[in-house]
Scaffold this motif. Structure first.
Motif, PDB file in Angstrom:
ATOM      1  N   ALA A  39      39.207  41.509  50.466  1.00 26.44           N
ATOM      2  CA  ALA A  39      39.444  40.630  51.620  1.00 26.44           C
ATOM      3  C   ALA A  39      38.265  40.675  52.583  1.00 26.44           C
ATOM      4  N   GLU A  40      37.782  41.872  52.862  1.00 24.75           N
ATOM      5  CA  GLU A  40      36.649  42.009  53.789  1.00 24.75           C
ATOM      6  C   GLU A  40      35.385  41.380  53.210  1.00 24.75           C
ATOM      7  N   ALA A  41      35.096  41.669  51.950  1.00 25.76           N
ATOM      8  CA  ALA A  41      33.886  41.122  51.313  1.00 25.76           C
ATOM      9  C   ALA A  41      33.971  39.604  51.187  1.00 25.76           C
ATOM     10  N   GLY A  42      35.140  39.082  50.894  1.00 29.57           N
ATOM     11  CA  GLY A  42      35.316  37.631  50.812  1.00 29.57           C
ATOM     12  C   GLY A  42      35.076  36.959  52.148  1.00 29.57           C
TER      13      GLY A  42
ATOM     14  N   HIS B 104      42.811  25.481  39.589  1.00 28.69           N
ATOM     15  CA  HIS B 104      43.505  24.385  40.256  1.00 28.69           C
ATOM     16  C   HIS B 104      42.688  23.128  39.957  1.00 28.69           C
ATOM     17  N   ASP B 105      43.252  21.956  40.225  1.00 38.67           N
ATOM     18  CA  ASP B 105      42.495  20.722  39.979  1.00 38.67           C
ATOM     19  C   ASP B 105      41.166  20.708  40.721  1.00 38.67           C
ATOM     20  N   ASP B 106      41.175  21.181  41.964  1.00 42.82           N
ATOM     21  CA  ASP B 106      40.003  21.022  42.823  1.00 42.82           C
ATOM     22  C   ASP B 106      39.358  22.326  43.273  1.00 42.82           C
ATOM     23  N   ARG B 107      39.773  23.486  42.717  1.00 47.20           N
ATOM     24  CA  ARG B 107      39.204  24.771  43.118  1.00 47.20           C
ATOM     25  C   ARG B 107      39.602  25.848  42.118  1.00 47.20           C
ATOM     26  N   GLY B 108      39.015  27.013  42.308  1.00 48.55           N
ATOM     27  CA  GLY B 108      39.406  28.196  41.565  1.00 48.55           C
ATOM     28  C   GLY B 108      40.003  29.203  42.529  1.00 48.55           C
ATOM     29  N   ARG B 109      40.769  30.143  41.992  1.00 52.23           N
ATOM     30  CA  ARG B 109      41.388  31.182  42.816  1.00 52.23           C
ATOM     31  C   ARG B 109      41.277  32.503  42.074  1.00 52.23           C
ATOM     32  N   VAL B 110      40.804  33.518  42.780  1.00 50.82           N
ATOM     33  CA  VAL B 110      40.734  34.864  42.221  1.00 50.82           C
ATOM     34  C   VAL B 110      41.777  35.708  42.935  1.00 50.82           C
ATOM     35  N   GLU B 111      42.650  36.331  42.156  1.00 52.29           N
ATOM     36  CA  GLU B 111      43.661  37.231  42.710  1.00 52.29           C
ATOM     37  C   GLU B 111      43.243  38.659  42.390  1.00 52.29           C
ATOM     38  N   PHE B 112      42.778  39.361  43.429  1.00 48.48           N
ATOM     39  CA  PHE B 112      42.371  40.755  43.238  1.00 48.48           C
ATOM     40  C   PHE B 112      43.600  41.639  43.217  1.00 48.48           C
TER      41      PHE B 112
ATOM     42  N   LEU C  15      43.952  37.034  47.687  1.00 47.28           N
ATOM     43  CA  LEU C  15      43.488  35.786  47.090  1.00 47.28           C
ATOM     44  C   LEU C  15      42.150  35.408  47.708  1.00 47.28           C
ATOM     45  N   VAL C  16      41.198  35.070  46.851  1.00 47.62           N
ATOM     46  CA  VAL C  16      39.897  34.564  47.290  1.00 47.62           C
ATOM     47  C   VAL C  16      39.728  33.205  46.633  1.00 47.62           C
ATOM     48  N   PHE C  17      39.547  32.177  47.455  1.00 47.39           N
ATOM     49  CA  PHE C  17      39.445  30.811  46.953  1.00 47.39           C
ATOM     50  C   PHE C  17      37.981  30.423  46.772  1.00 47.39           C
TER      51      PHE C  17
END
Length: 144
Positions: free
Chosen positions: A97-100, A81-89, A118-120
């Motif tokens: 989700a728990e570890a994030g 994204h312009d201002d962040r990254g996103r990881v889709e597990f 999704l982990v941002f």
């Protein structure tokens, strides 16, 4: 004009994460390989982000695409994204989700079939904090 947080550049976040994942020669992350890597300079993030690369657990199989031929598990996709990254597990979603959450990262489910987590990664400083999420997901794959 929107004000950007220092280190909040999605392309740079994705590049740093890729470096962290492929630079490992030992430990659980040494199993990670990148597939379908896009040129960061040509990505157009838009409203929903742009696919940057896939993260697989296991070795390349030659063509870099077919899991059925022994290319490893398709663990996650990384988006810019312009201002962040996103990881889709795509695998070990509940573990991710728990570890994030434990890593104090923003996490949410994605209601698709099959479901994803999704982990941002909001800035470059959070890249190191997402690595334990990958490690936990890899451990969950091993336990399954």
């Amino acid at each position: 004009m929107t004000q950007s947080t220092p280190g909040a550049d999605g392309r740079r976040i994705a590049e740093l994460l890729a470096s962290e994942l492929v630079a490992r020669e030992d430990g659980p992350l040494a199993r990670c390989s990148l597939r379908d890597v896009r040129d960061a300079d040509t990505l157009e993030p838009g409203e929903f982000g742009a696919f940057a690369y896939a993260v697989h657990a296991g070795e390349e199989d030659g063509d870099g695409d077919d899991e059925a031929e022994g290319g490893g598990d398709h663990l996650a996709d990384v988006y810019v994204h312009d201002d962040r990254g996103r990881v889709e597990f795509r695998r070990a979603q509940s573990v991710a989700a728990e570890a994030g959450g434990e890593a104090d990262l923003r996490v949410r489910p994605k209601a698709v079939e099959p479901p994803r987590t999704l982990v941002f990664v909001e800035d470059t400083g959070q890249v190191k904090r997402v690595l334990p999420v990958f490690e936990a997901a890899l451990a969950a794959l091993d336990a399954a």
